[in-house]
Motif scaffolding. Structure first.
Motif, PDB file in Angstrom:
ATOM      1  N   LEU A   1       1.982   7.858  32.465  1.00 15.85           N
ATOM      2  CA  LEU A   1       3.347   7.506  32.848  1.00 15.85           C
ATOM      3  C   LEU A   1       3.822   8.423  33.972  1.00 15.85           C
ATOM      4  N   ASP A   2       4.416   7.825  35.010  1.00 13.19           N
ATOM      5  CA  ASP A   2       4.968   8.624  36.106  1.00 13.19           C
ATOM      6  C   ASP A   2       6.494   8.626  36.019  1.00 13.19           C
ATOM      7  N   LYS A   3       7.124   9.446  36.850  1.00 12.09           N
ATOM      8  CA  LYS A   3       8.570   9.629  36.773  1.00 12.09           C
ATOM      9  C   LYS A   3       9.328   8.362  37.154  1.00 12.09           C
ATOM     10  N   GLU A   4       8.823   7.614  38.114  1.00 12.09           N
ATOM     11  CA  GLU A   4       9.500   6.387  38.542  1.00 12.09           C
ATOM     12  C   GLU A   4       9.558   5.366  37.405  1.00 12.09           C
ATOM     13  N   THR A   5       8.421   5.170  36.738  1.00 15.68           N
ATOM     14  CA  THR A   5       8.398   4.221  35.620  1.00 15.68           C
ATOM     15  C   THR A   5       9.252   4.734  34.465  1.00 15.68           C
ATOM     16  N   ALA A   6       9.203   6.055  34.207  1.00 17.35           N
ATOM     17  CA  ALA A   6      10.019   6.631  33.142  1.00 17.35           C
ATOM     18  C   ALA A   6      11.505   6.385  33.406  1.00 17.35           C
ATOM     19  N   THR A   7      11.920   6.538  34.651  1.00 24.13           N
ATOM     20  CA  THR A   7      13.316   6.288  35.013  1.00 24.13           C
ATOM     21  C   THR A   7      13.707   4.849  34.729  1.00 24.13           C
ATOM     22  N   LYS A   8      12.819   3.907  35.058  1.00 32.25           N
ATOM     23  CA  LYS A   8      13.102   2.495  34.788  1.00 32.25           C
ATOM     24  C   LYS A   8      13.208   2.224  33.288  1.00 32.25           C
ATOM     25  N   VAL A   9      12.353   2.876  32.502  1.00 37.52           N
ATOM     26  CA  VAL A   9      12.398   2.694  31.045  1.00 37.52           C
ATOM     27  C   VAL A   9      13.735   3.170  30.490  1.00 37.52           C
ATOM     28  N   ILE A  10      14.174   4.349  30.920  1.00 35.41           N
ATOM     29  CA  ILE A  10      15.431   4.902  30.399  1.00 35.41           C
ATOM     30  C   ILE A  10      16.614   4.043  30.846  1.00 35.41           C
TER      31      ILE A  10
ATOM     32  N   TYR B   1      32.469  -3.042  17.660  1.00 40.80           N
ATOM     33  CA  TYR B   1      31.430  -2.985  18.687  1.00 40.80           C
ATOM     34  C   TYR B   1      31.696  -1.805  19.613  1.00 40.80           C
ATOM     35  N   LEU B   2      30.672  -1.426  20.361  1.00 38.80           N
ATOM     36  CA  LEU B   2      30.759  -0.300  21.295  1.00 38.80           C
ATOM     37  C   LEU B   2      30.639  -0.804  22.724  1.00 38.80           C
ATOM     38  N   GLN B   3      31.404  -0.192  23.595  1.00 37.13           N
ATOM     39  CA  GLN B   3      31.359  -0.528  25.017  1.00 37.13           C
ATOM     40  C   GLN B   3      30.931   0.723  25.779  1.00 37.13           C
ATOM     41  N   TYR B   4      29.715   0.686  26.318  1.00 39.15           N
ATOM     42  CA  TYR B   4      29.166   1.832  27.043  1.00 39.15           C
ATOM     43  C   TYR B   4      29.328   1.637  28.552  1.00 39.15           C
ATOM     44  N   GLN B   5      29.592   2.727  29.220  1.00 39.30           N
ATOM     45  CA  GLN B   5      29.563   2.740  30.681  1.00 39.30           C
ATOM     46  C   GLN B   5      28.775   3.976  31.115  1.00 39.30           C
ATOM     47  N   VAL B   6      27.540   3.735  31.565  1.00 40.30           N
ATOM     48  CA  VAL B   6      26.669   4.848  31.941  1.00 40.30           C
ATOM     49  C   VAL B   6      27.083   5.377  33.311  1.00 40.30           C
ATOM     50  N   LYS B   7      27.422   6.661  33.360  1.00 45.51           N
ATOM     51  CA  LYS B   7      27.808   7.281  34.630  1.00 45.51           C
ATOM     52  C   LYS B   7      26.595   7.786  35.400  1.00 45.51           C
ATOM     53  N   SER B   8      25.656   8.373  34.667  1.00 39.56           N
ATOM     54  CA  SER B   8      24.431   8.859  35.315  1.00 39.56           C
ATOM     55  C   SER B   8      23.323   8.944  34.286  1.00 39.56           C
ATOM     56  N   SER B   9      22.094   8.758  34.772  1.00 36.19           N
ATOM     57  CA  SER B   9      20.910   8.851  33.918  1.00 36.19           C
ATOM     58  C   SER B   9      19.801   9.465  34.761  1.00 36.19           C
ATOM     59  N   GLU B  10      19.458  10.717  34.449  1.00 39.82           N
ATOM     60  CA  GLU B  10      18.507  11.457  35.285  1.00 39.82           C
ATOM     61  C   GLU B  10      17.339  11.969  34.446  1.00 39.82           C
ATOM     62  N   VAL B  11      16.152  11.611  34.850  1.00 46.05           N
ATOM     63  CA  VAL B  11      14.943  12.072  34.168  1.00 46.05           C
ATOM     64  C   VAL B  11      14.595  13.467  34.676  1.00 46.05           C
ATOM     65  N   ASP B  12      14.564  14.437  33.754  1.00 43.00           N
ATOM     66  CA  ASP B  12      14.260  15.824  34.111  1.00 43.00           C
ATOM     67  C   ASP B  12      12.764  16.108  34.113  1.00 43.00           C
ATOM     68  N   LYS B  13      12.080  15.581  33.109  1.00 40.98           N
ATOM     69  CA  LYS B  13      10.668  15.937  32.961  1.00 40.98           C
ATOM     70  C   LYS B  13       9.913  14.805  32.299  1.00 40.98           C
ATOM     71  N   VAL B  14       8.694  14.584  32.765  1.00 37.83           N
ATOM     72  CA  VAL B  14       7.784  13.610  32.164  1.00 37.83           C
ATOM     73  C   VAL B  14       6.511  14.349  31.781  1.00 37.83           C
ATOM     74  N   THR B  15       6.138  14.278  30.503  1.00 37.77           N
ATOM     75  CA  THR B  15       4.931  14.958  30.022  1.00 37.77           C
ATOM     76  C   THR B  15       3.985  13.919  29.424  1.00 37.77           C
ATOM     77  N   PRO B  16       3.015  13.431  30.210  1.00 38.00           N
ATOM     78  CA  PRO B  16       2.077  12.427  29.679  1.00 38.00           C
ATOM     79  C   PRO B  16       1.158  13.039  28.620  1.00 38.00           C
ATOM     80  N   ASP B  17       0.790  12.229  27.657  1.00 35.92           N
ATOM     81  CA  ASP B  17      -0.188  12.593  26.642  1.00 35.92           C
ATOM     82  C   ASP B  17      -1.279  11.523  26.681  1.00 35.92           C
TER      83      ASP B  17
END
Length: 715
Positions: free
Chosen positions: A590-599, A644-660
């Motif tokens: 897994l790379d950081k770009e794909t991890a960001t898309k997953v999150i 119900y819950l109403q979410y508004q994501v302001k930011s989502s930043e991947v700090d670290k990716v550790t593949p296994d």
């Protein structure tokens, strides 16, 4: 750098051990392998040190004795022979730390390794030892873990948490040893109740500690989804144990703290929290001479009255509000015979039950209410002083003395949108929860974690569930049962002059309103004109809507029938699903770009699954068990409570990716969002959060050529 180690100590021997014991100890030390997380290089280094210690001891035992060893030297002092020592150099630094950890020398491990794990000590580092060496960091984190558990056993819970968090931060920073991080996090979860108890029990002038304890308690309640919720805070406390824990904490919290906490919890909804909020409101309202709070408590009691016999509590509230007729009616409706008998006994010779109710209320406040509040337990209850207060008199004179409840009293807390939580069995929910919490209290302060076996390759300790509770101070107030209306009646006292004076004080404001009519409203021509204008506008608008609807219906066949849809519904639905599907897994780790898309996909899916439309089927596109089951359960709970819950994501930043490998990975991300909670279509600001910032570690797995989230750990 060379660190000397006692050869006997390395092999776990005393200085009087013979040759046979040395041989046996050497074999045992080599057979007892360290934890599986250590590398082969660290294990080989450990073996070299053990073998060297064994060789030196054999030489020491076999060496010829000096004939003068027992003679006195010239200064008449005996000659002392030091035991042999091994001097480990930087090449065997990892093995040295490992052996020290196995010997229980955790503080020495941290002292020697501090220049390497602490960035502030970087100037003391050696070029031959890497500060990112996994073996070095493993020994340090395990030493922190051991120290934390030792502090825990000693009852130093905040010190224990600090040590455990140091280990957690170190491993999280380097992205190492998920299994150990999980072990540490499990300890922190189980330690949290002890920390809360220690922090809330701190002296009054330790405001920061007290505030931290309240924050941890709120985190715990959030994880459990309420006092009697179905969530899991991983503390090993069941619902009944947690109720007893809350009871233990109450005498360490002030009235305002309990009011704020339990009114917030009552909005989930929670009948237990509602009942506790009633106590806090009555306590504050009486002690601070604020009848408005007692009026709010009475409103909460209405919410509970459908399933509970809370007429005595309502009678006390009505009495404190000067509504004597309603208080008498509530007493007549109560089925609590012992209390009613006490009230009647102390009202003999009086035209009503007011003298007995006054005595009962004063005793109830002094013995059942005040002892549960840190700031009130030493105060004296006086109904006479309460009714003599000018502020109280002014407020009561504005209230009607009527048996009918006003509209704001008949609505439950937070409006009429919350219903009672259905009971698990036939026992009413509040009575059931409170009665089960009165015995076998968990003695958190006597519980201690197990000491890990340092020589096993797999040594995840299983901490036992706390089985009993003791107060951290000598007040004794923490062992009292949760508040119940069914009480043992205190022995009768002379009703005396103070009660009679209190009755007189009540009668004055109460008699001002029952037979007097309310002031008549003046006829307002301006208001009438406004009403007429509004009515005409509504009528005109209605006529326009009828005409518009008729035209739309008659013209539809001529104009709309020939207009084709620009898109069929199937591609649209498919596009929605694709936007919420997990990104396709590319070959390799897994790379950081794909991890960001997953999150990002997870954040969008969470919004829809827990949102107004409850699209929980989308969770299967991004989650897998156990996370999938957990979040489906959350969505189901929200739907069942019409929330119900109403979410508004302001930011989502991947700090670290550790593949296994190619099929697993750990992702650490920082999330910032706004979370709004709606119940029955209305925004509940108390349960919402404007700025939620947190760090999450996601455990990802590759399945069917997609990356899915298996677990989440919030820090």
């Amino acid at each position: 750098m060379r660190v000397p180690l006692d050869c006997y100590r390395i092999l776990g021997l005393t200085h009087l051990s013979g040759l046979d014991k040395i041989h046996q100890a050497h074999r045992d030390r080599l057979l007892s392998m360290p934890r599986r997380e250590y590398s082969d290089a660290a294990i080989a280094s450990r073996k070299r040190i053990i073998d060297k210690a064994y060789e030196l001891l054999i030489e020491h035992i076999n060496a010829p004795k000096d004939s003068n060893i027992d003679e006195l030297a010239g200064d008449q002092r005996p000659v002392v022979t030091l035991p042999p020592q091994v001097e480990a150099d930087e090449k065997d630094f990892a093995g040295l730390l490992l052996i020290l950890y196995e010997l229980g020398e955790s503080e020495k491990v941290l002292s020697l390794a501090k220049p390497y794990y602490d960035p502030e000590e970087a100037e003391y580092q050696s070029a031959r030892i890497s500060p990112h060496d996994p073996d070095l960091l493993l020994s340090v984190s395990l030493s922190f873990l051991d120290l934390g558990r030792e502090y825990w056993k000693q009852g130093q819970y905040e010190a224990a948490a600090s040590s455990l968090e140091s280990a957690q931060d170190l491993l999280l920073r380097e992205g190492l040893f998920l299994s150990i991080r999980s072990e540490i996090q499990a300890d922190l979860f189980r330690l949290r109740p002890y920390r809360i108890l220690e922090l809330l029990a701190s002296p009054d002038n330790h405001t920061n500690e007290h505030r931290k304890g309240m924050s941890l308690l709120q985190e715990m309640l959030e994880a459990r989804r309420g006092i009697d919720g179905s969530g899991n805070d991983y503390s090993s406390l069941g619902i009944d144990d947690f109720l007893r824990f809350i009871q233990q904490l109450r005498s360490y919290m002030t009235a305002i703290e309990q009011q704020t906490l339990f009114e917030e919890e009552a909005r989930r909804p929670s009948s237990v929290a509602t009942y506790l909020a009633v106590y806090a409101l009555i306590a504050r309202g009486f002690s601070q001479r604020q009848p408005a709070l007692i009026r709010r408590a009475k409103g909460l009691l209405v919410k509970l009255s459908a399933k509970q016999d809370i007429y005595l509590e309502k009678a006390v509230c009505a009495l404190l509000l000067g509504q004597t007729e309603e208080a008498s009616a509530a007493i007549e409706n109560s089925s609590e015979d012992d209390q009613i008998a006490f009230i009647r006994q102390n009202s003999e010779g009086a035209p009503d039950l007011l003298p007995g109710l006054c005595l009962y209320s004063e005793r109830w406040l002094q013995e059942e209410v005040y002892p549960h509040f840190r700031d009130l337990m030493s105060q004296i209850v006086s109904l006479k002083d309460y009714f003599a207060d000018e502020q109280v008199q002014a407020y009561l004179e504005e209230l009607p003395n009527t048996g009918a409840l006003s509209s704001d009293w008949t609505s439950p807390v937070g409006g009429d949108r919350f219903g009672l939580t259905p009971p698990i069995d036939d026992t009413p929910p509040v009575k059931r929860d409170l009665e089960t919490s009165t015995s076998n209290e968990p003695r958190l302060s006597t519980y201690a974690p197990e000491t890990p076996n340092r020589f096993q390759r797999s040594s995840t300790p299983v901490l036992e569930r706390p089985s009993s509770t003791s107060s951290s101070n000598g007040s004794g107030n923490t062992a009292q049962s949760l508040p119940r209306s069914r009480r043992n009646v205190p022995p009768a006292r002379n009703t005396g002059r103070s009660i009679n004076e209190s009755v007189k004080a009540i009668n004055r404001p109460a008699n001002t309103s029952p037979n007097s009519s309310h002031p008549k409203r003046k006829f307002n021509i301006g208001r009438l004109a406004t009403v007429i204008v509004v009515a005409i506008a509504i009528l005109a608008g209605s006529l326009w809507l009828v005409v518009w609807a008729f035209r739309a219906l008659t013209g539809a066949s001529r104009t709309d029938a020939s207009i084709p849809l620009e898109k069929t519904i199937t591609p649209i639905v498919q596009a929605i699903k694709e936007n919420n599907a997990a990104p396709t897994a590319q070959p390799g780790p897994l790379d950081k770009e794909t991890a960001t898309k997953v999150i990002e996909t997870w954040q969008a899916t969470k919004t829809k699954a827990l949102g107004k439309t409850y699209e929980d089927n989308l969770l299967e596109e991004i989650l897998t068990d156990p996370a999938l089951s957990d979040w489906k359960s959350r969505a189901k709970d929200l739907k069942a409570s019409n929330s119900y819950l109403q979410y508004q994501v302001k930011s989502s930043e991947v700090d670290k990716v550790t593949p296994d490998g190619d099929s697993k990975a750990k992702v650490v991300a920082k999330i910032s969002e706004t979370r709004n909670y709606f119940n029955n279509g209305e925004l509940d600001r108390g349960a919402s959060k404007e700025d939620a910032n947190y760090t999450v570690e996601y455990d990802l797995v590759r399945k069917d050529n997609r990356w899915l989230i298996r677990e989440m750990l919030v820090f």
